[in-house]
Structures are given as structure tokens and as C-alpha cells.
Design a protein around this motif. Structure first.
Motif, short mmCIF file in Angstrom:
data_model
loop_
_atom_site.label_atom_id
_atom_site.label_comp_id
_atom_site.label_asym_id
_atom_site.label_seq_id
_atom_site.Cartn_x
_atom_site.Cartn_y
_atom_site.Cartn_z
N ALA A 190 6.95 75.15 23.68
CA ALA A 190 8.18 74.28 24.80
C ALA A 190 9.03 72.90 22.75
CB ALA A 190 6.71 72.90 24.60
N ARG A 192 10.78 69.74 23.49
CA ARG A 192 11.01 68.13 24.21
C ARG A 192 11.84 67.25 23.16
NH1 ARG A 192 4.56 67.50 25.29
NH2 ARG A 192 4.36 69.15 26.15
N ASP A 197 18.06 63.19 26.42
CA ASP A 197 16.20 63.74 26.84
C ASP A 197 16.68 64.75 27.35
OD1 ASP A 197 15.50 61.34 25.70
OD2 ASP A 197 14.24 60.77 27.28
N SER A 199 13.84 68.75 28.65
CA SER A 199 12.89 70.22 28.37
C SER A 199 13.02 71.78 27.91
CB SER A 199 11.68 69.18 28.73
OG SER A 199 11.97 68.88 29.97
N GLU A 214 9.87 74.98 30.26
CA GLU A 214 8.44 74.79 29.11
C GLU A 214 7.78 76.01 29.99
OE1 GLU A 214 6.75 71.00 27.98
OE2 GLU A 214 8.29 69.82 27.94
N ALA A 223 9.21 68.30 19.62
CA ALA A 223 9.83 67.51 19.45
C ALA A 223 11.16 67.19 18.41
CB ALA A 223 8.45 66.16 19.57
#
Length: 265
Positions: A190, A192, A197, A199, A214, A223
Motif C-alpha cells: 500500500a 500512501r 495526498d 493512495s 490499495e 508512507a
């Protein structure tokens, strides 16, 4: 698409202005320091960017005049001329060469930005202004970082360029990613991002691919600021240039192993 072209051209302008100011402050010794592109010194990065601007401008001008692709020796002649320059000459020549390209893009009206097709010579078909300018923005932004990180280890990619460059990464990542270092492990991550922003998922199998969503149960979660994600994919991800808000959680993969997937280009 026209809106995207506008955004990219604006980012090319702000990036040019920013790097030109940096270059004006460099002394002779600065120009021969090893850059973020480890095989080039700072002046060689500027040479690559200046010659690239000339080549891109020639392609744009040919498209505007209805001409075909350049002679096969044109690029070689441009590279040879810049290679023969001294470090100081490269620094002096970069600004005018890149200004000429950016100004020509800025002068295109809305209809031309939408309808013009440019033959870059290395793609199977001519592309629109947004694509051609976007390729230049990617090259320019990464090589600007190569210059700036020489003097500032915490340098980041120009914020105006990050948003326009995020989506095209999906088309590139399968060519630049290498999963050999994973010893046959098939992993799904995943991803992020922040600023902006985003994802999505990253599939590390026989090839590297971005997944729209994701994974429901990811093997690891990365992240990171979006600008560092772009630098990761481009191989500009050394620990000393990785901000503290980058994290990879999960036992299936380490950050150093993920770096090996993207050796750079």
C-alpha cells in the motif's frame, strides 16, 4: 488535456527561474563538484539540461512549422558541442537555452496546446504538448535536484512539478523497476503519499506495476511525501536524502530492499 499542458508549462517556468538563481550563485569549484547524478559533475548536469533544451526546442519548432523529425545526426551534434564546453561555459549557456524552450512553450495559444503533435524522434508516434512538455518537466525536475542536492542534502523536488509528474509514473514504473533483489517474493504494498495526498497499490511480482486501489491486506505500507516517491522510482533515494517522514511498515520488506527495486536511470 489543455489544463494539464498549462500546469506543466507553469511548472517548467517556476523550475527554470529557481534553478537559474541557483546557478548564478555557483563558483568555479562548485561546477566541478560531483552532483546527485554520481557519474556527472554539476556542470555536466547543466550541459545535459542545456543540450536537452535545444533538442526539445528544435522538435517543437519543427512541429510548429509542419516539418518532419530531425536528421539522425542533429542530436549528436548538439551533445558534442555542449560536451566540448568548459564548466563555466555550460553554466552560462544553460540559462539562455532553457529560457528559449520555456518561452516557446509559454507562447503557444490554447488551441495549439491542445492540437499540436510533436515528433520527439524516440517514441513510436508524435505526442501532444502536454506529453512532450511533461517529459521535459520530469527530466528537468530530477536533474535540478541533482544540482541542488550537491549543496543541500535535504533538497526536495520542486513542489510545482510533483503533482503533474505523479500520474505518468504508472507508465514508467514497469520499465525502471527491478524485482530481482526480492528473491522470487511476490509482494503487494500500500502506497500512501502526502503533498499531494494519493493512495494506491504497488505490485512487486515478475514486473513492477501500480494498482489503482490499495491491496486489502498489504504485505507492507509505504508512507512518504509524494516528491520522495518520485525520487524513489528514479533512484534518488539514498538514506542521507530520505526525509524523516518516510516509513515502511510490515515485516515482508525493508526500505533498503525497496530501494533495490528502483536502481535509477
Amino acid at each position: 488535456m489543455t489544463d494539464r499542458a498549462d500546469q506543466i508549462i507553469e511548472a517548467l517556468r517556476s523550475g527554470h527561474d529557481q534553478l537559474s538563481e541557483v546557478v548564478r550563485g555557483l563558483g568555479p569549484e562548485d561546477l566541478t563538484r560531483t552532483s546527485g547524478a554520481s557519474e556527472w559533475d554539476v556542470s555536466q548536469v547543466l550541459s545535459h539540461m542545456g543540450s536537452g533544451a535545444e533538442i526539445a526546442l528544435a522538435a517543437l519548432d519543427r512541429a510548429l512549422s509542419g516539418g518532419g523529425p530531425a536528421d539522425s545526426d542533429f542530436n549528436k551534434s548538439v551533445w558534442a558541442r555542449w560536451d566540448a564546453m568548459s564548466p563555466a561555459e555550460r553554466a552560462e549557456g544553460f540559462g539562455p537555452a532553457n529560457e528559449a524552450l520555456v518561452s516557446r512553450y509559454e507562447a503557444l495559444d490554447a488551441e495549439t496546446r491542445k492540437e499540436l503533435r510533436i515528433d520527439l524522434g524516440f517514441l513510436p508516434a508524435p505526442v501532444d504538448v502536454a506529453t512532450a512538455a511533461g517529459l521535459r518537466l520530469s527530466e528537468f525536475t530530477l536533474h535540478t535536484w541533482d544540482v541542488e542536492v550537491t549543496f543541500d542534502p535535504a533538497a526536495a523536488l520542486a513542489s510545482a512539478a510533483v503533482g503533474p509528474l505523479l500520474d505518468p509514473v504508472g507508465m514508467l514504473i514497469g520499465f525502471v523497476g527491478r524485482t530481482d533483489a526480492l528473491d522470487g517474493r511476490h509482494l503487494r504494498l500500500a502506497i500512501r503519499l502526502t503533498a499531494p495526498d494519493r493512495s494506491f497499490g504497488l505490485d512487486l511480482g515478475d514486473a513492477v506495476a501500480i494498482i489503482d486501489e490499495e491491496p486489502a491486506v498489504p504485505d507492507a505500507v509505504l508512507a512518504a511525501p509524494a516528491e520522495w516517491w518520485l525520487r524513489l522510482v528514479a533512484g534518488r533515494h539514498a538514506p542521507e536524502h530520505t526525509p524523516g517522514d518516510v516509513s515502511l511498515t510490515g515485516d515482508a520488506l525493508t526500505l533498503d530492499e525497496l530501494r533495490l527495486v528502483f536502481p535509477g536511470y
